[in-house]
Design an enzyme around this catalytic site. Structure first.
Site, mmCIF file in Angstrom:
data_model
loop_
_atom_site.group_PDB
_atom_site.id
_atom_site.type_symbol
_atom_site.label_atom_id
_atom_site.label_comp_id
_atom_site.label_asym_id
_atom_site.label_seq_id
_atom_site.Cartn_x
_atom_site.Cartn_y
_atom_site.Cartn_z
ATOM 1 N N GLU A 164 0.839 -1.136 -0.195
ATOM 2 C CA GLU A 164 0.154 0.038 0.118
ATOM 3 C C GLU A 164 0.761 1.221 -0.106
ATOM 4 O O GLU A 164 0.812 2.062 0.772
ATOM 5 C CB GLU A 164 -0.781 0.016 1.150
ATOM 6 C CG GLU A 164 -2.030 -1.143 1.114
ATOM 7 C CD GLU A 164 -3.031 -1.215 2.123
ATOM 8 O OE1 GLU A 164 -4.073 -1.644 1.923
ATOM 9 O OE2 GLU A 164 -2.542 -0.885 3.371
ATOM 10 N N GLU A 283 -4.937 -7.688 -0.387
ATOM 11 C CA GLU A 283 -5.630 -7.698 0.649
ATOM 12 C C GLU A 283 -7.089 -7.349 0.216
ATOM 13 O O GLU A 283 -7.657 -6.545 -0.486
ATOM 14 C CB GLU A 283 -5.145 -6.372 1.555
ATOM 15 C CG GLU A 283 -3.831 -6.554 1.971
ATOM 16 C CD GLU A 283 -3.609 -5.295 2.753
ATOM 17 O OE1 GLU A 283 -4.334 -4.963 3.746
ATOM 18 O OE2 GLU A 283 -2.280 -4.922 2.804
#
Length: 559
Positions: A164, A283
């Site tokens: 991320e 995710e």
């Protein structure tokens, strides 16, 4: 999404272990998708004991997901148990419980609080005062220890380097991040760790951060600013926590997103296609729902509301999730689901009424995503994984019924790129209102022209009508569109969306700002109301207080 919890993790002295490799873990098979389960050691132990051990027919995951880092002076969870704010990791234990499974590893490289990018700068061997000498050397040695550990597991490892990377909560500097990613790949090569693949994972988050630091998801060129290069990226990754049909109903009901989820997800997958890279949903979890209690909340405030005992309202998230996977089998090679009771982890505790960022709710509200806590969700999840698109799946099509009727099977070969050219003659009926409507595919207009595949140079009162937009039985929450404007970024105007004609009822009237250039595009999502059911015409009308050119419109769609 372990945001700040790994800031104190670091590498220990690492006794190396060797685990027999399975031929199936050599690579993610072409045309197949590997399912990964995550994301802490207790989560994975519970998944094994409460799902896999109780049902021999439940498809076994091809991989597991865990997290670690290289920061000195703390634990990293490789060989002994590490507990950080309730997040528990023990790689040795999980590898023993899942023999032969591949490993997706989230490598945390941030340094909250502070956001000074010390781990990244240390990897780059910069001569900065705070990392000069022994400290910087420890970071680099820890990185080599980590890579050597994974090399010696014999497993296929997917290393999510600074996962991320574009999440504002990580505070990564764009240039430091790209350079450090390259160094990590170089160390993998130097150490001969051929079983480690690098994953470049976007947060694909629905709300922009500070655009000065390129946390601007609504910028169509956002990903290019962060890309370290084809020669060092093996897989492109993304996070998927929200889906278009429901995210405004609960998860984002108390906040204002700047991008629509699927717009972001599609952008990441199309980026992977353009760079000939396989993709991984690294995710995914139905954030802010609780599978056991059947309630839901906004993600930024714990304001849980009951779903009235209707499990299909949670099931809708899963239905959209698996439908998206099925639509993108040409590029997706792995998906990782976080099967966690977030409320049992102190890091993610958030009592009723608490707001994200407060001391007792630091990371917002997450809920409980464990599939075994609801029998209907568990049964449908099992049937989804039995789909032959998944490694270990043997049945045809999706088959699961999440409460919206019997699903239809997806095309066996989805398109590799979205359509970019509208039909020569726009259809008068039967256009899916939830698919992308190219702005130049108008059925009627006043004052508009077409330039380079977009509706251009709209002035005050200019309009374009789009006939036959089919909403079916769905009620849209938002209209999403892409526009540009040569007007200054401080100058406001309005784009009206009307039902029927240019004088019909207004269903949305977003106030917009110039983008500074007709080639500087922005994507906007805006709430709609009173959209007619069934099939109707939609007209867009430009409004400003002068006669100069207002904007160019590229496309729009409803969600």
């Amino acid at each position: 999404m372990l945001r700040k919890i790994l800031a104190g993790l670091a590498a220990l002295a690492v006794p190396l272990i060797a685990v027999a490799a399975s031929p199936a873990e050599a690579a993610l098979p072409p045309g197949k998708i590997t399912f990964f389960a995550g994301q802490t050691t207790p989560d994975l132990t519970a998944y094994k004991q409460q799902v896999l051990d109780r049902d021999a027919a439940f498809p076994r995951p091809g991989g597991v997901t865990l997290y670690t880092n290289i920061s000195p002076n703390s634990c990293n969870g490789l060989t002994v148990t590490c507990n950080l704010n309730g997040n528990v990791f023990n790689f040795n234990q999980t590898l023993a419980e899942y023999p032969g499974a591949a490993v997706a590893v989230g490598l945390y490289l941030a340094d909250n609080p502070g956001c000074v990018n010390q781990p990244l700068r240390a990897i780059l061997n910069r001569n900065d005062a705070d990392i000069a000498g022994a400290l910087g050397q420890q970071y680099r040695q820890n990185l080599d220890n980590l890579l050597t550990y994974f090399k010696n597991t014999g497993r296929q490892v997917y290393l999510r380097v600074g996962y991320e990377f574009d999440g504002p909560w990580n505070c990564y500097n764009t240039d430091f991040y790209k350079q450090a990613f390259r160094v990590v790949k170089q160390r993998i090569t130097t150490l001969g760790a051929t079983n480690i693949k690098t994953v470049w994972q976007s947060a694909s988050y629905a709300k922009d951060g500070d655009p000065q630091y390129k946390f601007d998801f609504s910028n169509p060129n956002h990903l290019a600013d962060w890309y370290p290069g084809d020669d060092v990226v093996d897989y492109v990754g993304l996070s998927t926590f929200y889906w278009d049909a429901t995210y405004r109903q609960y998860q984002w009901a108390c906040d204002t997103p700047t991008s629509t989820p699927t717009v972001l997800y599609d952008r990441v997958l199309n980026f992977a296609r353009a760079h000939s890279k396989p993709a991984m949903i690294a995710e995914s979890t139905p954030q802010a729902y609780r599978t056991a209690n059947l309630d839901a909340s906004c993600v930024t405030v714990n304001n849980r509301v009951s779903l009235g005992g209707d499990w299909t309202k949670v099931g809708s998230w899963y239905d959209q999730y698996f439908a998206y996977i099925n639509r993108n089998t040409d590029v997706l090679r792995a998906v990782s689901y976080i099967n966690s009771n977030w409320e049992a982890i102190s890091q993610f505790s958030c009592p009723p009424g608490a707001t994200a960022g407060s001391p007792n709710c630091t990371d917002g509200y997450w809920g409980n995503s464990r599939i075994q806590d609801n029998a209907a969700i568990l049964a449908n999840f099992k049937r989804e994984l039995q789909n032959s698109i998944f490694v270990n799946g043997t049945l045809t099509g999706r088959g699961a019924n999440w409460g919206g009727g019997t699903p239809t099977n997806p095309p066996t070969t989805p398109p590799t790129t979205p359509p970019t050219t509208p039909p020569t003659t726009p259809p008068a009926s039967g256009r899916d209102a939830f698919a992308t409507i190219e702005a130049e595919s108008r059925n009627a207009q006043s004052g508009t022209t077409v330039t380079a595949g977009r509706l251009s140079s709209l002035n005050n009162g200019d309009w374009a009508r789009y006939d036959g937009l089919a909403f079916g039985g769905r009620t849209p929450n938002q209209v999403v569109f892409r526009y540009s404007s040569a007007r200054p970024t401080t100058q406001a105007f309005t784009l009206e969306f009307r039902a029927g004609s240019a004088t019909g009822p207004v269903i949305a009237a977003p106030g917009l700002l110039g983008t500074g250039s007709v080639t500087a595009y922005k994507e906007i999502a805006f709430n709609v109301s009173n959209v007619p059911a069934g099939t109707t015409s939609i007209t867009v009308v430009a409004r400003a207080n002068d006669s100069a050119d207002i904007l160019d419109l590229d496309w729009f769609r409803f969600s």
